[in-house]
Write an enzyme that holds these catalytic residues in place. Structure first.
Site, PDB file in Angstrom:
ATOM      1  N   LYS A  24     -28.933-101.311 -34.525  1.00 19.00           N
ATOM      2  CA  LYS A  24     -29.943-100.249 -34.618  1.00 19.00           C
ATOM      3  C   LYS A  24     -30.422 -99.428 -35.694  1.00 19.00           C
ATOM      4  O   LYS A  24     -31.582 -99.140 -35.770  1.00 19.00           O
ATOM      5  CB  LYS A  24     -28.746 -99.591 -33.686  1.00 19.00           C
ATOM      6  CG  LYS A  24     -29.165 -97.949 -34.059  1.00 19.00           C
ATOM      7  CD  LYS A  24     -28.633 -96.952 -34.355  1.00 19.00           C
ATOM      8  CE  LYS A  24     -28.896 -95.450 -34.326  1.00 19.00           C
ATOM      9  NZ  LYS A  24     -28.349 -94.564 -35.248  1.00 19.00           N
ATOM     10  N   ASN A  25     -29.839 -99.707 -36.908  1.00 19.38           N
ATOM     11  CA  ASN A  25     -29.649 -99.145 -38.301  1.00 19.38           C
ATOM     12  C   ASN A  25     -31.011 -99.765 -38.845  1.00 19.38           C
ATOM     13  O   ASN A  25     -31.142 -99.198 -40.257  1.00 19.38           O
ATOM     14  CB  ASN A  25     -28.593 -99.611 -39.599  1.00 19.38           C
ATOM     15  CG  ASN A  25     -27.772 -97.843 -38.687  1.00 19.38           C
ATOM     16  OD1 ASN A  25     -27.809 -96.846 -37.935  1.00 19.38           O
ATOM     17  ND2 ASN A  25     -26.375 -98.336 -38.909  1.00 19.38           N
ATOM     18  N   ARG A  94     -33.453 -88.795 -36.473  1.00 22.15           N
ATOM     19  CA  ARG A  94     -33.433 -89.050 -38.083  1.00 22.15           C
ATOM     20  C   ARG A  94     -34.402 -89.456 -38.467  1.00 22.15           C
ATOM     21  O   ARG A  94     -34.623 -89.392 -39.310  1.00 22.15           O
ATOM     22  CB  ARG A  94     -31.515 -89.628 -38.869  1.00 22.15           C
ATOM     23  CG  ARG A  94     -32.248 -89.420 -40.136  1.00 22.15           C
ATOM     24  CD  ARG A  94     -31.748 -87.992 -40.458  1.00 22.15           C
ATOM     25  NE  ARG A  94     -31.234 -88.150 -42.351  1.00 22.15           N
ATOM     26  CZ  ARG A  94     -31.762 -87.749 -43.095  1.00 22.15           C
ATOM     27  NH1 ARG A  94     -31.546 -86.216 -42.222  1.00 22.15           N
ATOM     28  NH2 ARG A  94     -31.693 -86.856 -44.233  1.00 22.15           N
ATOM     29  N   CYS A 118     -26.880 -87.429 -36.158  1.00 23.10           N
ATOM     30  CA  CYS A 118     -25.244 -86.926 -35.220  1.00 23.10           C
ATOM     31  C   CYS A 118     -25.195 -86.574 -36.547  1.00 23.10           C
ATOM     32  O   CYS A 118     -25.465 -86.141 -37.712  1.00 23.10           O
ATOM     33  CB  CYS A 118     -24.816 -88.538 -35.742  1.00 23.10           C
ATOM     34  SG  CYS A 118     -24.440 -90.063 -34.677  1.00 23.10           S
ATOM     35  N   ARG A 127     -28.459 -82.956 -41.245  1.00 24.40           N
ATOM     36  CA  ARG A 127     -28.430 -83.644 -42.586  1.00 24.40           C
ATOM     37  C   ARG A 127     -29.163 -83.054 -43.101  1.00 24.40           C
ATOM     38  O   ARG A 127     -30.378 -82.912 -42.984  1.00 24.40           O
ATOM     39  CB  ARG A 127     -27.993 -84.960 -41.933  1.00 24.40           C
ATOM     40  CG  ARG A 127     -26.386 -85.802 -41.238  1.00 24.40           C
ATOM     41  CD  ARG A 127     -26.733 -87.078 -40.321  1.00 24.40           C
ATOM     42  NE  ARG A 127     -27.036 -88.268 -41.468  1.00 24.40           N
ATOM     43  CZ  ARG A 127     -27.236 -89.322 -40.595  1.00 24.40           C
ATOM     44  NH1 ARG A 127     -27.304 -89.515 -39.469  1.00 24.40           N
ATOM     45  NH2 ARG A 127     -27.265 -90.028 -41.670  1.00 24.40           N
ATOM     46  N   PRO A 128     -29.021 -82.887 -44.299  1.00 27.39           N
ATOM     47  CA  PRO A 128     -29.809 -82.678 -45.482  1.00 27.39           C
ATOM     48  C   PRO A 128     -30.988 -83.216 -46.201  1.00 27.39           C
ATOM     49  O   PRO A 128     -30.936 -85.062 -45.441  1.00 27.39           O
ATOM     50  CB  PRO A 128     -29.164 -82.496 -46.917  1.00 27.39           C
ATOM     51  CG  PRO A 128     -28.064 -83.474 -46.921  1.00 27.39           C
ATOM     52  CD  PRO A 128     -27.560 -83.525 -45.439  1.00 27.39           C
ATOM     53  N   ASP A 130     -33.483 -82.298 -48.686  1.00 23.21           N
ATOM     54  CA  ASP A 130     -34.531 -82.609 -49.405  1.00 23.21           C
ATOM     55  C   ASP A 130     -34.009 -83.596 -50.451  1.00 23.21           C
ATOM     56  O   ASP A 130     -35.484 -83.839 -51.148  1.00 23.21           O
ATOM     57  CB  ASP A 130     -33.117 -81.757 -50.162  1.00 23.21           C
ATOM     58  CG  ASP A 130     -31.742 -82.388 -50.630  1.00 23.21           C
ATOM     59  OD1 ASP A 130     -31.326 -83.058 -49.722  1.00 23.21           O
ATOM     60  OD2 ASP A 130     -30.746 -81.822 -51.859  1.00 23.21           O
ATOM     61  N   LEU A 131     -33.629 -85.118 -50.600  1.00 26.44           N
ATOM     62  CA  LEU A 131     -34.300 -86.552 -51.090  1.00 26.44           C
ATOM     63  C   LEU A 131     -35.421 -86.828 -50.403  1.00 26.44           C
ATOM     64  O   LEU A 131     -36.453 -86.926 -51.541  1.00 26.44           O
ATOM     65  CB  LEU A 131     -33.224 -87.291 -51.277  1.00 26.44           C
ATOM     66  CG  LEU A 131     -31.981 -86.586 -51.191  1.00 26.44           C
ATOM     67  CD1 LEU A 131     -30.326 -88.050 -51.857  1.00 26.44           C
ATOM     68  CD2 LEU A 131     -32.006 -86.863 -53.109  1.00 26.44           C
ATOM     69  N   ASP A 310     -20.002 -94.861 -41.062  1.00 26.61           N
ATOM     70  CA  ASP A 310     -19.965 -95.097 -39.482  1.00 26.61           C
ATOM     71  C   ASP A 310     -18.825 -96.123 -39.509  1.00 26.61           C
ATOM     72  O   ASP A 310     -18.849 -96.581 -37.872  1.00 26.61           O
ATOM     73  CB  ASP A 310     -21.570 -96.234 -39.014  1.00 26.61           C
ATOM     74  CG  ASP A 310     -22.719 -95.149 -39.371  1.00 26.61           C
ATOM     75  OD1 ASP A 310     -22.402 -93.579 -39.296  1.00 26.61           O
ATOM     76  OD2 ASP A 310     -23.816 -95.565 -39.335  1.00 26.61           O
ATOM     77  N   ARG A 402     -26.656 -94.242 -27.673  1.00 29.63           N
ATOM     78  CA  ARG A 402     -27.989 -94.273 -28.727  1.00 29.63           C
ATOM     79  C   ARG A 402     -27.751 -95.425 -29.385  1.00 29.63           C
ATOM     80  O   ARG A 402     -28.724 -95.913 -30.003  1.00 29.63           O
ATOM     81  CB  ARG A 402     -28.052 -92.779 -29.459  1.00 29.63           C
ATOM     82  CG  ARG A 402     -27.760 -92.072 -28.780  1.00 29.63           C
ATOM     83  CD  ARG A 402     -28.080 -90.356 -29.688  1.00 29.63           C
ATOM     84  NE  ARG A 402     -28.164 -90.413 -31.269  1.00 29.63           N
ATOM     85  CZ  ARG A 402     -27.587 -90.960 -32.146  1.00 29.63           C
ATOM     86  NH1 ARG A 402     -26.163 -90.707 -32.763  1.00 29.63           N
ATOM     87  NH2 ARG A 402     -27.932 -90.904 -33.137  1.00 29.63           N
TER      88      ARG A 402
END
Length: 422
Positions: A24-25, A94, A118, A127-128, A130-131, A310, A402
């Protein structure tokens, strides 16, 4: 699948053969990267049953791609109505951040909904990001938020540059690679997070004509190209799913042969589990877990090749089975222990000291109604249900789908008892 679906688990001893699905990832990143070319892309070992992959395919089709899924393969073609603005009213994921990187590097501009996923950290929608904004701006894009959308635009092409990541972020590493493939000049990504899914993305992009070189954990170098071509690529097996079946066999005293087992991607967690009583035997392309004991674990999560965050909730169920005290520290997402409160409803005793989760394992668990707070929490609760007395009912169980293909079906094929309830 409805978001109101529940999963019922009965006490089970898991034995038999199971095949690990595509990761999945990894596959989500490959789907995003397919936007970098107008040519046809074929992805094999495609886990079509994973909800996040289905959502992503819907997003690609909304942008003008034509996606044909057949067996374990997806063929992605481009139509003449390709767009760079993703209007999407359904659940977000995401990966919209990587879609944005692909759109702006190919078309010069793009917009996507705020990312979903998640809720395991800080920032908008959990989850941020900004990066991701930082790296796109570093490459010459203007990035801004408007309502529920994230926009990025550059006057010409993105410009290759040196990107210094303050933490080893998987998503930011992937986005910098994707954005760099069609940027002008060379992009160097310092302090990247090198893990199997990143290397799979690099192999995929290089097969499309990219020129990407990985210098270990130091940096990645991407030489920008004018265009990329189509490709056929087989996605790597899912290492977290493989670990799930390994833990399932160990805690239920079963015997499972796990096929397409990515042994080289799990060497560190396997070393910990072997020292904690798990009996495992390596085949040519499989791993057998057989007649194991469960002794306490002490682990901390960290960058690959260490134990991924995870994996932590799944390994915690091993600690719940083991007689004694197991200790867990999550360095990537401090405090990612919400699932422990759900396990407490099943009789688990635990305490949190600072950023350390201490599990007092060995006591009998009992079935209860619990909630899948996120994907990995849902799988952890399912594993706990195998060793509990009585029935375990998991609400919000759609979270599991998911990231796991045919989850209940695979459990039942191993002699377990799992039922979806709509």
């Amino acid at each position: 699948m409805s978001e109101k679906v529940t999963l019922q688990i009965q006490p089970s001893r898991l034995s038999g053969d199971v095949m690990v699905s595509g990761a999945k990832n990894s596959v989500l990143k490959l789907l995003a990267a397919s936007l970098l070319t107008s040519d046809t892309v074929i992805i094999q070992n495609y886990p079509k049953g994973i909800l996040d992959a289905q959502v992503h395919v819907g997003m690609l089709e909304r942008l003008g791609k034509e996606c044909e899924v057949k067996n374990d393969q997806i063929k992605i073609r481009e139509t003449d109505r390709i767009e760079n603005i993703l209007t999407w009213e359904n659940r977000s994921i995401r990966n919209t951040l990587l879609i944005l990187g692909a759109l702006v590097t190919r078309f010069g501009s793009g917009s996507v909904p705020f990312p979903g996923g998640c809720d395991i950290g800080k920032g908008k929608n959990g989850r941020p990001y900004d990066l991701h904004i930082m790296l796109l701006e570093k490459m010459g894009a203007k990035v801004w938020e408007e309502k529920d959308m994230l926009y990025a635009e550059t006057k010409n092409r993105l410009r290759g540059t040196d990107i210094h990541l303050p933490i080893r972020s998987t998503g930011a590493t992937e986005n910098a690679i994707i954005a760099g493939t069609l940027a002008e000049g060379r992009t160097r990504i310092w302090n990247p997070h090198i893990r199997p899914e990143i290397l799979d993305l690099v192999d995929f992009l290089n097969s499309m004509g990219s020129e990407i070189t990985v210098y270990g954990q130091e940096h990645i170098e991407v030489q920008g190209k004018e265009h990329l071509c189509g490709t056929t690529h087989r996605v790597i097996p899912d290492n977290i799913e493989a670990l799930t079946w390994l833990i399932g066999g160990a805690i239920t005293q079963g015997e499972i042969e796990i096929h397409d087992f990515p042994y080289e991607h799990l060497e560190v967690p396997l070393a910990f589990l072997r020292e904690s009583g798990v009996r495992m035997f390596r085949g040519q392309t499989s791993l057998v877990v057989r007649g194991s004991s469960c002794y306490p674990l002490e682990i901390s999560t960290g960058p690959y090749p260490g134990i991924n965050s995870d994996m932590q909730p799944i390994l915690a169920v091993f600690g719940a089975k083991a007689k004694g005290v197991s200790k867990y520290i999550d360095l990537r997402f401090p405090g990612r222990y919400g699932y422990a409160e759900e396990l407490k409803k099943m009789g688990l005793k635990f305490e949190i000291e600072g950023n350390m989760l201490k599990l007092y394992g060995g006591s009998k668990l009992r079935g209860a109604t619990v909630r899948a707070l996120d994907l990995r929490a849902g799988v952890a609760l399912s594993l706990a249900g195998f060793i509990a007395e009585g029935e375990t009912t998991i609400t919000d169980a759609w979270q599991i789908v998911r990231g796991y293909e045919n989850f209940a079906e695979k459990i039942n094929s191993l002699g377990g008892n799992a039922t979806w309830i709509e």
